[in-house]
Design an enzyme around this catalytic site. Structure first.
Site, PDB file in Angstrom:
ATOM      1  CB  SER A  49      -0.896  -0.003   1.109  1.00 34.07           C
ATOM      2  OG  SER A  49      -1.415   1.333   1.493  1.00 34.07           O
ATOM      3  CG  HIS A 102      -3.722  -1.645  -1.621  1.00 33.73           C
ATOM      4  ND1 HIS A 102      -5.121  -2.261  -1.828  1.00 33.73           N
ATOM      5  CD2 HIS A 102      -4.296  -0.892  -0.473  1.00 33.73           C
ATOM      6  CE1 HIS A 102      -5.943  -2.041  -1.146  1.00 33.73           C
ATOM      7  NE2 HIS A 102      -5.575  -1.042  -0.193  1.00 33.73           N
ATOM      8  CG  ASP A 125      -4.976   2.379   0.805  1.00 39.18           C
ATOM      9  OD1 ASP A 125      -6.119   1.617   0.717  1.00 39.18           O
ATOM     10  OD2 ASP A 125      -3.916   2.095   1.412  1.00 39.18           O
ATOM     11  CG  MET A 153      -8.295   7.173   2.525  1.00 39.13           C
ATOM     12  SD  MET A 153      -7.479   6.948   4.282  1.00 39.13           S
ATOM     13  CE  MET A 153      -6.616   5.511   4.188  1.00 39.13           C
ATOM     14  CG  HIS A 193      -9.249   0.321  -0.349  1.00 41.47           C
ATOM     15  ND1 HIS A 193      -8.650   0.117   0.868  1.00 41.47           N
ATOM     16  CD2 HIS A 193     -10.640   0.100  -0.007  1.00 41.47           C
ATOM     17  CE1 HIS A 193      -9.495  -0.111   1.775  1.00 41.47           C
ATOM     18  NE2 HIS A 193     -10.724   0.149   1.215  1.00 41.47           N
ATOM     19  CG  MET A 222     -11.152   3.216   2.242  1.00 37.26           C
ATOM     20  SD  MET A 222      -9.812   3.314   3.087  1.00 37.26           S
ATOM     21  CE  MET A 222      -8.757   3.312   1.723  1.00 37.26           C
ATOM     22  CG  MET A 254     -11.537  -2.711   5.114  1.00 34.43           C
ATOM     23  SD  MET A 254     -10.239  -2.391   4.220  1.00 34.43           S
ATOM     24  CE  MET A 254      -9.152  -1.587   5.500  1.00 34.43           C
ATOM     25  N   GLY A 300      -8.830   3.885   7.279  1.00 38.44           N
ATOM     26  CA  GLY A 300      -8.419   5.525   7.108  1.00 38.44           C
ATOM     27  C   GLY A 300      -7.254   5.817   7.480  1.00 38.44           C
ATOM     28  CG  PHE A 301      -5.767   6.592  10.185  1.00 37.30           C
ATOM     29  CD1 PHE A 301      -5.191   7.883   9.760  1.00 37.30           C
ATOM     30  CD2 PHE A 301      -6.838   6.559  10.523  1.00 37.30           C
ATOM     31  CE1 PHE A 301      -6.103   8.833  10.180  1.00 37.30           C
ATOM     32  CE2 PHE A 301      -7.817   7.464  10.738  1.00 37.30           C
ATOM     33  CZ  PHE A 301      -7.413   8.809  10.655  1.00 37.30           C
ATOM     34  CG  ASP A 329      -6.242  -3.015   3.051  1.00 28.44           C
ATOM     35  OD1 ASP A 329      -5.096  -2.606   3.758  1.00 28.44           O
ATOM     36  OD2 ASP A 329      -6.591  -2.017   2.300  1.00 28.44           O
ATOM     37  N   GLY A 337      -2.529  -4.156   8.868  1.00 29.33           N
ATOM     38  CA  GLY A 337      -1.776  -4.698   9.758  1.00 29.33           C
ATOM     39  C   GLY A 337      -1.183  -6.032   9.436  1.00 29.33           C
ATOM     40  CB  SER A 380       3.494   0.095   8.347  1.00 31.16           C
ATOM     41  OG  SER A 380       2.412  -0.795   8.606  1.00 31.16           O
TER      42      SER A 380
END
Ligand code: DX5
Ligand code: ZN
Length: 228
Positions: free
Chosen positions: A9, A34, A36, A38, A67, A69, A138, A143-144, A180, A182, A203
């Site tokens: 991501s 990926h 994201d 938002m 993705h 959002m 998810m 969001g983060f 998606d 963690g 991350s």
């Protein structure tokens, strides 16, 4: 060797050097990018749009996995298709007409998918199975980047895998099962064992400095851990 796909991501990438960053993850063995999106409405954060998708498109060959959002969804579909997106997923709660949005994505030449928040029931799939190319679960609230994996995603993945397998066994088209949030080297084995074939990692990938081939070693570590 398992065939788990890794979709880094770019939310955790260095946005000042985005072209370089996507080239680096492709060179390091990424399967998808990926992306994201938002809107500070559906989720409390604001990121990137079709302009940025179009800007990175010439830098990579691998599919761009958008993705969304955002709410509403439909107006952005043609814009992202034109900007070079290959896969477009959205949250069913954010579209008034889920079936229509799914159709619209395919009509624009992209693969279509639904995204399930941790509390969103899998029943949203029931009447649109034949319109799905991707199901994205998810494992954090959207969001983060950098949040902790929610363990109840594991039984939910098993349930989604079962639905997909039943659909395919009845002659339905294949559907990717993506996770998606963690995803790390220490939990990817469980995630894949529960049925995921595609893992987003933000991350975990971009947290590693690439200067010394860090992206490549994280990507290899994720793929190896996935089969362990
Ligand atoms: C969260 C995003 C994710 C996020 C994942 O709303 O959809 O794609 O970037 O980041 P990590 O892998 O750090 O949880
Ligand atoms: Zn995402």
């Amino acid at each position: 060797m398992s065939t788990v796909r890794i979709a880094p991501s770019i939310l955790s990438a260095d946005f000042a050097r985005l072209g370089e960053e996507v080239r680096a993850i492709e060179a390091a063995g990424a399967d998808w990018v990926h992306f994201d999106v938002m809107d500070n409405h559906y989720v409390p954060n604001l990121t990137i749009g079709p302009l940025v998708c179009e800007a990175i498109r010439p830098h990579v060959q691998i599919p761009i996995d958008v993705h969304l959002m955002v709410e509403p969804v439909d107006a952005l579909v043609p814009l992202f298709a034109k900007a070079g997106a290959n896969i477009i997923t959205f949250h069913p709660e954010a579209s008034r007409h889920v079936d229509r949005t799914l159709q619209m994505i395919r009509d624009h030449g992209c693969k279509a998918g639904l995204v399930f928040n941790p509390a969103t029931p899998l029943e949203w799939m029931d009447h649109v199975m034949d319109r799905l190319d991707v199901v994205l679960l998810m494992s954090v609230n959207p969001g983060f980047g950098g949040q902790k994996f929610i363990p109840s995603t594991l039984p939910k993945l098993q349930a989604a895998r079962q639905r997909i397998n039943t659909h395919v066994a009845r002659g339905g088209q294949p559907i990717v099962l993506e996770v998606d949030g963690g995803v790390k080297t220490d939990n990817i084995a469980q995630i894949v064992a529960a049925g995921a074939d595609t893992c987003v990692a933000g991350s975990a990938v971009f947290g590693a400095p690439d200067a010394d081939g860090g992206y490549r070693s994280v990507m290899q570590a994720l793929k190896q851990a996935a089969v362990a």
